[in-house]
Design a protein around this motif. Structure first.
Motif, PDB file in Angstrom:
ATOM      1  N   HIS A   1       0.853  -1.197   0.000  1.00 17.16           N
ATOM      2  CA  HIS A   1       0.000   0.000   0.000  1.00 17.16           C
ATOM      3  C   HIS A   1       0.886   1.243   0.000  1.00 17.16           C
ATOM      4  O   HIS A   1       0.639   2.198  -0.727  1.00 17.16           O
ATOM      5  N   ARG A   2       1.920   1.212   0.813  1.00 16.38           N
ATOM      6  CA  ARG A   2       2.799   2.373   0.923  1.00 16.38           C
ATOM      7  C   ARG A   2       3.496   2.662  -0.405  1.00 16.38           C
ATOM      8  O   ARG A   2       3.483   3.795  -0.887  1.00 16.38           O
ATOM      9  N   SER A   3       4.082   1.627  -1.025  1.00 12.69           N
ATOM     10  CA  SER A   3       4.806   1.862  -2.287  1.00 12.69           C
ATOM     11  C   SER A   3       3.824   2.379  -3.341  1.00 12.69           C
ATOM     12  O   SER A   3       4.153   3.267  -4.131  1.00 12.69           O
ATOM     13  N   THR A   4       2.621   1.840  -3.328  1.00 15.45           N
ATOM     14  CA  THR A   4       1.628   2.225  -4.334  1.00 15.45           C
ATOM     15  C   THR A   4       1.202   3.680  -4.159  1.00 15.45           C
ATOM     16  O   THR A   4       1.064   4.424  -5.137  1.00 15.45           O
ATOM     17  N   LEU A   5       1.001   4.092  -2.913  1.00 15.38           N
ATOM     18  CA  LEU A   5       0.558   5.483  -2.690  1.00 15.38           C
ATOM     19  C   LEU A   5       1.664   6.493  -2.978  1.00 15.38           C
ATOM     20  O   LEU A   5       1.412   7.539  -3.587  1.00 15.38           O
ATOM     21  N   LEU A   6       2.878   6.165  -2.546  1.00 17.15           N
ATOM     22  CA  LEU A   6       3.984   7.099  -2.810  1.00 17.15           C
ATOM     23  C   LEU A   6       4.173   7.257  -4.320  1.00 17.15           C
ATOM     24  O   LEU A   6       4.346   8.368  -4.836  1.00 17.15           O
ATOM     25  N   HIS A   7       4.107   6.147  -5.043  1.00 18.06           N
ATOM     26  CA  HIS A   7       4.253   6.165  -6.501  1.00 18.06           C
ATOM     27  C   HIS A   7       3.109   6.976  -7.122  1.00 18.06           C
ATOM     28  O   HIS A   7       3.339   7.808  -8.005  1.00 18.06           O
TER      29      HIS A   7
END
Ligand code: AMP
Length: 550
Positions: A198-204
């Motif tokens: 979730h974190r990598s997806t939101l930052l991206h």
């Protein structure tokens, strides 16, 4: 001392709820597999995703479970993106264009419990079913009217949704929880799973909405030509609700005519896709004489996922569309670099600025990169020295699902397998895949540059360059061409290339073919070509000459 700010986790469900609240009426237009065009909004996307979340839980899907999709770019696939990840399960997007054996391997390796499929894949699912070890539930992504002929025992998606309420309290959990699982194209060995969080997806997603990212904004209407089954469609399904961009989903129809019509009728301002998609798009315009300049509102367009021929970029530019490149891979979320010029480039000629847009681009904030040589020594970013590109950052993989393959080193550097140069401003120029580079007499020849030059010739539709064995130079380039109309004269074609590449790079021979092999994601399958021409005897070798490189 720790800061006194709230530690709200970055969760995918928050993108959906933000859009449902602040961009509720913004449209999501979808060409369905049943054929009709369907209009949704972020409000209805949220309603239906919440219904699906209830249905998944009722089905027994638990946090961490993998739910596989075999589906095109439609509103329903988008709903899976939000509902599956939203409840803490993992959306395992599967590329339906792969061979059945690869599909079996991937779905089994992922341990998927549920398969949700488009009706166009009914036969495929029926064939795969006996080979899938862990799947308990099959769901056909359609309504009751189209269930006839679906593999026995399949549940009907619309019936599942209709039985559930449109309200749902999304669970709150650790932002590092896995959200999506996508397998690499696997041109060598078995495909490997990249597990997004979730974190990598939101930052991206946040970076995609930066002006120096994809500049995605509420003013955009995006024609999404990158499949939702390929690296999360480059993150655009997440960036769009974040900023309230309209989404236009072409369903199973990725041919030039269908894309052109959708871009025209839906007023699309932005699009992205691999070169082959844009070749079809331009072909349609050329063949029909469509007045793209006045009919389209397309402002920006990314050609990525594979080296983009300059001739293609130029044709798009000539239609008044600002074409530019981005580089990345499944393991990098995928977008890592984007080709935007800097203010200091304003003074350059139009041609020089165009050349910058044809490079892989500069790193977005968050992505660090460097070049290394064969011994692992770090190389200069001088725009000249080629080396293997390594990357690290919060949306770069930290290891493959199931511990397979080689992940990053102890310092987090992930070896991409791409050969590139990097200039002092950070502009990356991909010159080859490491295994595609042609090593002639100890020097490297870039197959991408040669292909690009060949494709400028008016009688070349598509070109590929592979190294073939040579007794003196170890390897020499062979140019494989799909001609446009009559095949060009070989000597004239070689002569044409001298304007663009060094003489010793010139291919030693040219062969003409009807078509070139592509991977399921539209990339040239060099491995297949290399195998096909592994024993090719170059003319100068046959005649005992010393070779064209001299
Ligand atoms: P995939 O993981 O299937 O998305 O494939 C990633 C690979 O596609 C990269 O490692 C590159 O070899 C290639 N690729 C992606 N973008 C570009 C680009 N702009 N130029 C050249 N090659 C690219």
């Amino acid at each position: 001392m720790l800061g006194l700010m709230q530690e709200r986790p970055l969760l995918i469900s928050s993108l959906l709820e933000h859009a449902a609240c602040y961009h509720a009426d913004r449209e999501i237009v979808s060409r369905t597999c049943e054929g009709r065009l369907r209009r949704d909004t972020y409000r209805t996307l949220a309603h239906r995703s919440r219904q699906l979340a209830h249905a998944l839980i009722r089905m027994g899907v638990k946090p961490g479970d993998r739910v596989a999709s075999l589906a095109w770019n439609t509103h329903r696939h988008l709903e899976l993106y939000y509902a599956v990840s939203g409840i803490g399960a993992v959306l395992h997007t599967v590329n339906p264009r792969l061979f059945p054996e690869q599909l079996t391997y991937i779905i089994n390796h992922a341990g998927a419990k549920v398969v949700m499929y488009d009706i166009t894949f009914d036969k495929l699912v029926a064939d795969l079913r006996p080979t899938l070890d862990h799947v308990k539930t099959y769901v056909a992504l359609t309504d009751a009217d189209h269930m006839a002929g679906m593999p026995e025992g399949s549940l009907c998606y619309e019936d599942l949704l209709a039985a559930e309420p449109t309200e749902f309290d999304w669970p709150v959990f650790d932002e590092n929880t896995a959200s999506g699982l996508c397998y690499t194209s696997g041109t060598t060995g078995n495909p490997k799973g990249v597990l997004y969080s979730h974190r990598s997806t939101l930052l991206h997603a946040m970076m995609l909405c930066q002006v120096d990212g994809l500049a995605l904004s509420s003013r955009d209407a995006t024609l999404l030509c990158v499949p939702l089954f390929h690296v999360n469609a480059w993150g655009v399904p997440y960036g769009s609700p974040l900023c309230g961009a309209k989404l236009v989903l072409p369903g199973p129809n990725l041919d030039g005519k269908s894309l052109y019509e959708l871009a025209k009728t839906e007023g699309c301002t932005f699009s992205l896709g691999v070169p082959t998609v844009w070749m079809g798009f331009l072909d349609h315009i050329e063949k029909t004489g469509a007045d793209a300049k006045s009919e389209l509102m397309m402002q920006r367009l990314i050609v990525g996922g594979s080296a983009a021929p300059k001739s293609l970029m130029r044709k798009l530019d000539d239609l008044g569309i600002h074409a530019f490149q981005a580089w990345g891979m499944s393991e990098t979320g995928p977008v890592a670099t984007v080709a935007h010029a800097l203010p200091k480039h304003d003074a350059l000629s139009e041609e020089a600025r165009f050349d910058l847009r044809c490079m892989g681009g500069r790193p977005m904030f968050g992505v660090e990169l460097r070049l290394i040589d064969d011994e692992g020594r770090v190389l200069a970013h001088d725009g000249d020295t080629p080396g293997e590109l390594q990357v690290r950052g919060p949306w770069v993989t930290s290891g493959y699902f199931g511990g397979e393959g080689t992940g990053p080193d102890a310092e987090g550097w992930f070896s991409t397998g791409d050969i590139a140069t990097v200039d002092p401003d950070g502009f990356v120029r991909i010159t080859d895949r490491a295994k595609d580079v042609i090593k002639s007499g100890g020097e490297w020849i870039s197959s991408i540059d040669l292909e690009d030059a060949a494709m400028r010739h008016p009688q070349v539709a598509e070109a590929a360059v592979v190294g073939v064995p040579h007794p003196r130079w170890q390897e020499r380039p062979l140019l494989v061409v799909v001609p446009k109309g009559d095949a060009p004269d070989k000597a004239a074609l070689r002569d044409f290339l001298t304007d663009y590449v060094a003489r010793w790079w010139l291919p030693d021979d040219v062969v003409f073919v009807d078509e070139l092999p592509h991977t399921a994601t539209g990339k040239l399958q060099k491995m297949v070509l290399r195998k096909a021409y592994a024993e090719y005897v170059l003319p100068d070798v046959a005649t005992g000459n010393r070779g064209a490189a001299e």
